[in-house]
Scaffold this active site. Sequence first.
Site, PDB file in Angstrom:
ATOM      1  N   GLU A 151       0.836  -1.541  -0.045  1.00  0.00           N
ATOM      2  CA  GLU A 151       0.045   0.005   0.150  1.00  0.00           C
ATOM      3  C   GLU A 151       0.943   1.172   0.075  1.00  0.00           C
ATOM      4  O   GLU A 151       0.176   2.207   0.151  1.00  0.00           O
ATOM      5  CB  GLU A 151      -0.934   0.001   1.206  1.00  0.00           C
ATOM      6  CG  GLU A 151      -2.002  -0.878   1.148  1.00  0.00           C
ATOM      7  CD  GLU A 151      -2.967  -0.993  -0.096  1.00  0.00           C
ATOM      8  OE1 GLU A 151      -3.355   0.340  -0.121  1.00  0.00           O
ATOM      9  OE2 GLU A 151      -3.428  -1.501  -0.926  1.00  0.00           O
TER      10      GLU A 151
ATOM     11  N   ARG B 185      19.203   6.883 -22.354  1.00  0.00           N
ATOM     12  CA  ARG B 185      19.253   7.433 -23.829  1.00  0.00           C
ATOM     13  C   ARG B 185      19.910   8.847 -23.762  1.00  0.00           C
ATOM     14  O   ARG B 185      20.483   9.172 -24.750  1.00  0.00           O
ATOM     15  CB  ARG B 185      18.051   7.497 -24.388  1.00  0.00           C
ATOM     16  CG  ARG B 185      17.225   6.347 -24.624  1.00  0.00           C
ATOM     17  CD  ARG B 185      15.959   6.593 -24.795  1.00  0.00           C
ATOM     18  NE  ARG B 185      15.780   7.336 -26.136  1.00  0.00           N
ATOM     19  CZ  ARG B 185      15.957   6.945 -27.485  1.00  0.00           C
ATOM     20  NH1 ARG B 185      16.232   5.740 -27.894  1.00  0.00           N
ATOM     21  NH2 ARG B 185      15.908   7.697 -28.459  1.00  0.00           N
TER      22      ARG B 185
END
Length: 245
Positions: A117, A155
Site C-alpha cells: 500500500e 538514452r
Amino acid sequence: MRIDILSLFPEMFGGVFGASITKRAIEKNILDIAITNPRDFAFNKHNQVDDTPYGGGAGMVMKPEPIFRAIKSVKEKTQIENSRVVIMCPTGKTFNQQKAIELAKYDQLIFICGHYEGYDNRIVQNLADEIISIGDYVLTGGELACMVVVDAVSRMLPGVLGSGESAPTDSFYNGILEYPQYTKPREYHGLKVPEVLLSGDHAKIAKWRRQEALRTTFNNRPDLLKTADLSKEDKIFLASLNDEK
C-alpha cells in the site's frame, strides 16, 4: 553513471536491462546498474519488510528500517557525491523528457521501488530527494516505473545511442512530438514517400520535418505547444492549422 535500485523483486530487471540499448550501455561501461533487495536488511528471521498500517486500513505498508539500512549500505559502498535518491510512487510529479535530461546529469541515481500500500512516510520525508510517477495510474510495484525512467535517462548519456542526433530529434526532447519517418521502399502498395524527402534539399527537408512535427503535436498533444519554444514561423504555421481546423 551508476544506478542503484532497491527492489523486493530483483529478478524483474534481468530481461529489460539485459537487452537492447541498456545492455550496450552497460557493456560500454557507460552505465553500471546494481540491484539491492531490502529483505537483506530486515531485522527478523522472516526478512519482514512490511507491516500493518497504524490507524487501520487495508493492505500492508513498507517498513522504514530495511529501506534506511539498505540506502545507508549503498551510499557507504559507492561513496558518490553527485547522487540523487528517487522514490517511484503515484503521488510524485509526472516524469517527462526534461526530467530525464536533468537526471542524466547525476553520477548516481538510487531508486526505491515500493510495493503493497505504499511506504512508511519517514522513508519519503527523510530519504527521498524527489518522488516520481510515470502516469496517473497505479501499478503493482515501482519496478516497471523504474525501468521506464532508467531507459529514458540512459538514452541521454553521451555515447549510449548510435547516432548523436537521435536523442535531440526524439518526441518531447524539444517540447514537441517527433516528425514522421520514412524508409525504403519509395512506394509500397501505392503509398509513396513524400517527395520532399527525396529532393536532396536539406533546407526544405528540415522545414518539412519541423512543420510535420508541429502538425503531429497540434493534432495529438496540443497542450505541449503552450510551453514549446516556437519561432515566428512556427506560430504562423500553427495558425494556418488552426484555420484549417
